[in-house]
Scaffold this active site. Structure first.
Site, PDB file in Angstrom:
ATOM      1  N   HIS A  22      28.071 -15.782  20.838  1.00 30.91           N
ATOM      2  CA  HIS A  22      28.436 -17.352  21.342  1.00 30.91           C
ATOM      3  C   HIS A  22      27.544 -18.292  20.798  1.00 30.91           C
ATOM      4  O   HIS A  22      27.753 -19.714  21.182  1.00 30.91           O
ATOM      5  CB  HIS A  22      28.185 -17.152  22.900  1.00 30.91           C
ATOM      6  CG  HIS A  22      27.093 -16.857  23.153  1.00 30.91           C
ATOM      7  ND1 HIS A  22      26.515 -15.288  23.482  1.00 30.91           N
ATOM      8  CD2 HIS A  22      25.833 -17.327  23.761  1.00 30.91           C
ATOM      9  CE1 HIS A  22      25.286 -15.085  23.681  1.00 30.91           C
ATOM     10  NE2 HIS A  22      24.910 -16.372  23.911  1.00 30.91           N
ATOM     11  N   GLY A  81      30.408 -10.958  19.712  1.00 31.48           N
ATOM     12  CA  GLY A  81      30.749 -11.624  20.716  1.00 31.48           C
ATOM     13  C   GLY A  81      30.875 -10.572  22.031  1.00 31.48           C
ATOM     14  O   GLY A  81      30.425 -11.150  23.063  1.00 31.48           O
ATOM     15  N   SER A  82      30.942  -9.538  21.687  1.00 26.33           N
ATOM     16  CA  SER A  82      30.792  -8.510  22.717  1.00 26.33           C
ATOM     17  C   SER A  82      29.567  -7.937  22.373  1.00 26.33           C
ATOM     18  O   SER A  82      29.135  -7.739  21.520  1.00 26.33           O
ATOM     19  CB  SER A  82      31.785  -7.139  22.528  1.00 26.33           C
ATOM     20  OG  SER A  82      31.453  -6.317  23.546  1.00 26.33           O
ATOM     21  N   ASP A 112      18.010 -12.326  24.093  1.00 25.43           N
ATOM     22  CA  ASP A 112      17.165 -11.827  25.192  1.00 25.43           C
ATOM     23  C   ASP A 112      17.995 -11.029  26.327  1.00 25.43           C
ATOM     24  O   ASP A 112      17.687  -9.879  26.349  1.00 25.43           O
ATOM     25  CB  ASP A 112      16.065 -12.679  25.751  1.00 25.43           C
ATOM     26  CG  ASP A 112      16.612 -13.971  26.176  1.00 25.43           C
ATOM     27  OD1 ASP A 112      17.772 -14.297  26.207  1.00 25.43           O
ATOM     28  OD2 ASP A 112      15.642 -14.815  26.925  1.00 25.43           O
ATOM     29  N   LYS A 203      16.360 -23.731  25.326  1.00 23.57           N
ATOM     30  CA  LYS A 203      17.728 -24.162  24.925  1.00 23.57           C
ATOM     31  C   LYS A 203      17.622 -25.995  25.488  1.00 23.57           C
ATOM     32  O   LYS A 203      16.897 -26.392  26.182  1.00 23.57           O
ATOM     33  CB  LYS A 203      18.700 -23.698  26.381  1.00 23.57           C
ATOM     34  CG  LYS A 203      19.404 -22.419  25.728  1.00 23.57           C
ATOM     35  CD  LYS A 203      20.679 -22.211  26.395  1.00 23.57           C
ATOM     36  CE  LYS A 203      21.049 -20.872  25.778  1.00 23.57           C
ATOM     37  NZ  LYS A 203      22.637 -20.633  26.390  1.00 23.57           N
ATOM     38  N   GLU A 344      26.678   7.221  20.352  1.00 27.38           N
ATOM     39  CA  GLU A 344      27.975   6.972  19.814  1.00 27.38           C
ATOM     40  C   GLU A 344      28.315   5.356  19.424  1.00 27.38           C
ATOM     41  O   GLU A 344      29.073   4.980  18.692  1.00 27.38           O
ATOM     42  CB  GLU A 344      29.274   7.497  20.408  1.00 27.38           C
ATOM     43  CG  GLU A 344      29.225   8.788  20.645  1.00 27.38           C
ATOM     44  CD  GLU A 344      28.018   9.336  21.602  1.00 27.38           C
ATOM     45  OE1 GLU A 344      27.331   8.777  22.361  1.00 27.38           O
ATOM     46  OE2 GLU A 344      27.657  10.559  21.757  1.00 27.38           O
ATOM     47  N   PHE A 369      33.785  11.799  23.412  1.00 26.80           N
ATOM     48  CA  PHE A 369      32.437  11.021  23.131  1.00 26.80           C
ATOM     49  C   PHE A 369      32.880   9.771  22.352  1.00 26.80           C
ATOM     50  O   PHE A 369      31.982   9.033  22.426  1.00 26.80           O
ATOM     51  CB  PHE A 369      31.101  11.701  22.930  1.00 26.80           C
ATOM     52  CG  PHE A 369      31.007  13.116  23.792  1.00 26.80           C
ATOM     53  CD1 PHE A 369      31.180  12.888  25.087  1.00 26.80           C
ATOM     54  CD2 PHE A 369      30.750  14.419  23.226  1.00 26.80           C
ATOM     55  CE1 PHE A 369      31.137  14.118  26.014  1.00 26.80           C
ATOM     56  CE2 PHE A 369      30.466  15.195  24.308  1.00 26.80           C
ATOM     57  CZ  PHE A 369      30.605  15.186  25.264  1.00 26.80           C
ATOM     58  N   ASP A 401      34.174  24.482  28.665  1.00 29.17           N
ATOM     59  CA  ASP A 401      33.320  23.263  28.933  1.00 29.17           C
ATOM     60  C   ASP A 401      33.823  22.396  30.038  1.00 29.17           C
ATOM     61  O   ASP A 401      32.670  21.749  30.590  1.00 29.17           O
ATOM     62  CB  ASP A 401      33.114  22.537  27.699  1.00 29.17           C
ATOM     63  CG  ASP A 401      32.042  23.478  26.798  1.00 29.17           C
ATOM     64  OD1 ASP A 401      31.191  24.162  27.363  1.00 29.17           O
ATOM     65  OD2 ASP A 401      32.143  23.368  25.585  1.00 29.17           O
ATOM     66  N   GLN A 405      34.010  17.303  28.759  1.00 28.63           N
ATOM     67  CA  GLN A 405      34.056  17.339  27.100  1.00 28.63           C
ATOM     68  C   GLN A 405      35.453  17.119  26.620  1.00 28.63           C
ATOM     69  O   GLN A 405      35.736  17.271  25.452  1.00 28.63           O
ATOM     70  CB  GLN A 405      33.595  18.654  26.998  1.00 28.63           C
ATOM     71  CG  GLN A 405      32.320  19.312  27.622  1.00 28.63           C
ATOM     72  CD  GLN A 405      31.070  18.626  27.506  1.00 28.63           C
ATOM     73  OE1 GLN A 405      30.502  18.330  26.446  1.00 28.63           O
ATOM     74  NE2 GLN A 405      30.163  17.654  28.511  1.00 28.63           N
TER      75      GLN A 405
END
Lengths: 614, 614
Positions: A22, A81-82, A112, A203, A344, A369, A401, A405
């Site tokens: 941003h 941006g994400s 931060d 800022k 991941e 995953f 499993d 999974q």
């Protein structure tokens, strides 16, 4: 940063990943001052002018609301941006730089509040593991978030302590002191540890009237603007040598060194060995004799061959290379294999960085995953990254499993990307591969390498019999017709092709004969699908049954949309029924039991087909 | 842990979240020894016997491959096995315990390799922010991962240093020394800081023949078994008072205190105020007079009302409460509002913990950033959690911020869950809400509260005119018919209902009259949809056009699947054409320009409709 504003494509130039996307307007302003090159390709490039900045966020502008190289701002390598993804992208760029022998540094600016995202700390681990000291992280600590103040957990002190605990060297500075900034930056790459600069900032700095209050996402009002600019001009003159100032710092970027990369072979022209040769090279010499092989193993062997043929192919895995079989690639090409451990999100964003530097990254985990990184996958798509995702143990046939999974909504998710067109406006934004046997897995891996763009492949845990001759032809958008019957078409993919064959054996005793269509890739070319469906007999609808071992919205939705769109008055209607996993799966001891529990086993398929024909 | 094996539902009993879910067999064995209660409800409960352990992972067993309360193991609160999520679940349980006045402690066991997942560190921050000292984290450091050794970044030393930097109190111990374990556990809750125990462990401990080598996921061979058991028996006798041993530790759980929670009002019986009253209470008294309101604002007001009516409604947000408008709830019910900062994964898993403790959590962010937690959403579904997800700024009409802030594959993703049935085998696993105006947003919020199960709602940034009378009726599976026309049905939802109305104005000049269907929820009841589509005229197909402001696989796929399945020989075929966002969006200054760029604006809809009718 050592870079040439006119040539953002120089592989030796330093890079900036603006993770706190941003904040991009200030980068646009500076780049316009420098006349930096913009455009979707080197051929289409032009220098950005100061007047262009007025186009910020307009439809025609290269200056998107957040960093977005895909719209023609090649100063950046990835869409951000994400939040929380940029340090991982920087890590991927640093891996590529090491392979290329490039001296480039990669700077990443992280907010931060943004450093609350866990992925930042996955990247911090990864950078230490791989000694990527070309990365210099800069944490911008202004204490302001969107809805309130940044937590004390993200204070400059806490961030510094965390970074030290993660094994980083840190420098905490006044982020408005050019000499301190310059000194801190000069330390990058000079230690055994990667450097993070923790910068305390304000800022609205430089303008007394703005330094109070929350300016997150808010422009200065018109009547304040001139006073604010005047304050800033004074400060710039005092702090730098810009505009004849007396300050310590020269703001002009130094020129980067020259570096010419080895030309790389074209993926489209690679001479792939035969299926049998490839499997033998991967350790599965007896595949044809045995007549079966798990698709995940065939993929592993295929990936190793891709690495043999193309030095730009690289591989990432998340501590499951002995399940995904990317270990075959690792053993053959260890310098191009990057162990990401159980993280991941970082893996996928690092793959974006590798792609931006010209590599073809294959990122591997259990298909379940890969879902951990779906937002990173979407950012990869916006970045126009050439990332290949391969998820193993897909669907319910993993069985014992249990559901934690199993990949279940994955086909619907990736099909959504496959429904959209890429920048060429003709090929899809993503292609999905759903191989049913080892031969298909081999050829689908080749298709993934040949394609420039996002791909997803689903591989399976069980050993599966071969369905195809080694030289069978697989193509983007294609389908395979495995049996011909007049009563209906059954469409399946992956494991369900085998299950559909069993169902057809059950139906044969009642003289029901189906055409079996293997939909091994999405999107499906509508014409090819419609051609493969048996034509209508008088007074009967054309009937199609689709079955899949995942939640709904995958192949069934694809076939339904194609067929529902093809219906015409005066022609026999096409009736499509879809069957998918009916409930949350649970552990069972066998794949067949898992399919039965989910309502998609052969006898259940046969029942549904009988109901469709009734 | 203070708990009664016969009553795992006691709200004062301590809890264990086994984040490293693959270690679950040892818990099953211990629980069987204690005769702990299993079963899908209190009424159906029975004590687990030692013989039941042989059923591990079988279809009939409550003992799933990974922790899974949904299959009848109420000792656990959440499904785990997708790594890194358990500490967040524990945090959610601790938030609920505080609200309940429960003295319970919540223990979370996390693997060393697992602690590479960034979410673990999001949870570590969150627990400090909210002073959730009832949580005791136990890191099991055995150094072994699946594909190789655990990174040094996840060594006991490094994990300890990280935890200290995150503001935790730590105790590093020999994880096989019962006295050390007991002493460390006794420190939990005694400090201003949350406690983490970092336990050094050895896989195969207690048996000299097993202590070497990698035993990840591998059983002991039959011929080793007796010797191994003999070693373990000796060790247990030496280390504990179990079986008459001389050791320091008593393994029997102490009894938990009694706690009776206030009975909570039934969501189904809440007396919701009128739309206008609710909006006025949320600060939008002039909504009907003005005739417009953003759906995100109406949702914020509705959520505040839900909180007024039902003390079990709680709210989480990820630093965007001034965008999602969950701030209206926050201001009214600050003790039930939990600021998660920029860490969506932790937010969703904490919501799972809150749900397990009987709360109705609403988790909010931009719809795009909910995608950050899609794997956590899937684990919530496996946990049968009653979690409500609300994503604002959905679709392309967010415009200027660009694609990194736009939710695009979200409808396809959640529709996939909506295609599956829940445990009752009749209602869907997930319901999706896509309100087109403030009235619909209010009623959809009510529907979310009334439903027990996973829900997702998409809200929009722009101010939108009211379409509905305040008392309009919205129901699960329902559709609204907003206009009647014979030529075709246009199906839309959310913003696209407004866009479809504009398209219908363009079409009216050519005397094309459409039925307009607002598909405000998924899944759609097929009968209601089919009834709403105009019937066929002689020689003409029934025609349906679907348009959405997201990538494909959403409402269009739903309608296509329903209609394609309804086609019959001898009846007029139903032809369905779907239109969705055609390419990766970019920044534009207006919502209308964003829709046009994406190919889904009113004039484009009109063109597609004309082509369908041609």
């Amino acid at each position: 940063m050592a870079y040439d504003p006119a040539d953002p494509w120089n592989p030796a130039a330093d890079r900036l990943v603006l993770s706190e996307g941003h904040a991009v307007p200030i980068v646009y302003a500076a780049y316009a001052d420098l006349g930096g090159a913009v455009g979707k390709s080197r051929e289409a490039a032009r220098p950005l002018g100061v007047a262009d900045v007025d186009g910020l966020r307009t439809r025609e502008s290269e200056l998107d609301g957040h960093p977005n190289p895909g719209e023609g701002f090649p100063f950046f390598d990835a869409a951000t941006g994400s939040l929380g993804q940029g340090l991982s992208v920087a890590a991927g760029l640093a891996l590529a730089a090491r392979l290329d022998g490039s001296p480039r540094r990669i700077y990443a600016i992280i907010g931060d509040g943004e450093s609350r995202e866990g992925q930042v700390w996955e990247a911090a681990d990864f950078i230490v593991d791989h000694k990527l000291n070309a990365v210099c992280a800069i944490f911008n600590c202004n204490g302001q978030g969107q809805a309130g103040l940044v937590s004390k957990q993200q204070s400059a002190e806490r961030i510094t302590a965390k970074l030290e605990a993660f094994g980083w060297k840190t420098a905490t500075i006044d982020g408005h002191d050019p000499a301190a900034i310059e000194h801190a930056l000069s330390q990058a790459g000079r230690s055994e540890r990667p450097l993070a600069i923790v910068a305390r900032t304000v800022k609205g700095w430089g303008s007394p009237e703005l330094q109070e209050g929350n300016w997150h996402g808010k422009p200065v009002s018109a009547n304040q603007l001139e006073a604010v600019c005047e304050h800033l001009r004074e400060n710039v003159a005092n702090l730098t040598r810009e505009s004849g100032g007396a300050g310590a710092v020269d703001l002009r970027p130094p020129a980067p060194p020259k570096l010419k990369l080895e030309p790389r072979p074209s993926p489209a022209e690679a001479a792939w060995p035969s299926f049998e040769e490839a499997m033998a090279a991967g350790g599965f010499a007896d595949v044809v004799k045995k007549g079966k092989l798990a698709t995940r193993k065939a993929y592993g062997a295929a990936l190793k061959v891709a690495g043999d043929l193309l030095p730009q192919v690289v591989c990432l895995d998340a501590d499951v290379s002995n399940s995904t079989f990317s270990e075959i690639f690792r053993d053959a090409h260890p310098e191009r294999f990057f162990e990401c451990k159980i993280a991941e999100q970082n893996m996928v964003s690092a793959a974006v960085g590798l792609s931006a530097a010209g590599r073809i990254p294959f990122a591997n985990s259990f298909a379940k995953f890969i879902a951990r990184a779906y937002d990173q996958v979407e950012m990869a798509s916006i970045s126009r990254a050439n990332v290949k995702l391969v998820g193993s143990h897909a669907g319910v046939t993993l069985a014992a499993d249990g559901p934690s999974q199993m990949a279940l909504p994955d086909v619907a998710y990736f099909r959504s990307f496959a429904s959209v067109r890429g920048d060429d406006r003709s090929t899809p934004l993503c292609r999905v591969y759903l191989p049913a046997d080892a031969v298909a897995a081999y050829h689908c891996t080749r298709l993934m390498v040949e394609r420039d763009g996002l791909c997803y492949m689903r591989t399976l845990r069980p050993e599966l019999p071969l369905l195809y001759a080694a030289a069978a032809r697989f193509e983007p958008g294609g389908v395979q017709t495995l049996a011909n019957g007049d009563d209906l078409a059954i469409v399946a993919s992956g494991y369900m092709v085998h299950e559909a064959r069993r169902a057809m054996e059950l139906l044969a005793s009642q003289r029901i004969r189906a055409t079996l269509i293997d939909a091994y890739t999405l999107p499906i070319d509508p014409e090819r699908l419609l051609e493969a469906i048996p034509s209508a007999r008088p007074g009967v609808a054309r009937r199609v049954f689709v079955v899949e071992d995942n939640y709904g919205g995958g192949v069934g939705a694809e076939v339904a949309e194609i067929c529902a769109g093809a219906n015409k008055a005066g022609e026999a209607p096409i009736c499509v029924r879809t069957l998918h996993v009916q409930c949350i799966p649970k552990s069972t001891l066998t794949a067949e039991d898992a399919l039965d529990y989910a309502g998609v086993a052969a006898p259940q398929i046969a029942d549904h087909v009988r109901a469709l024909l009734a």
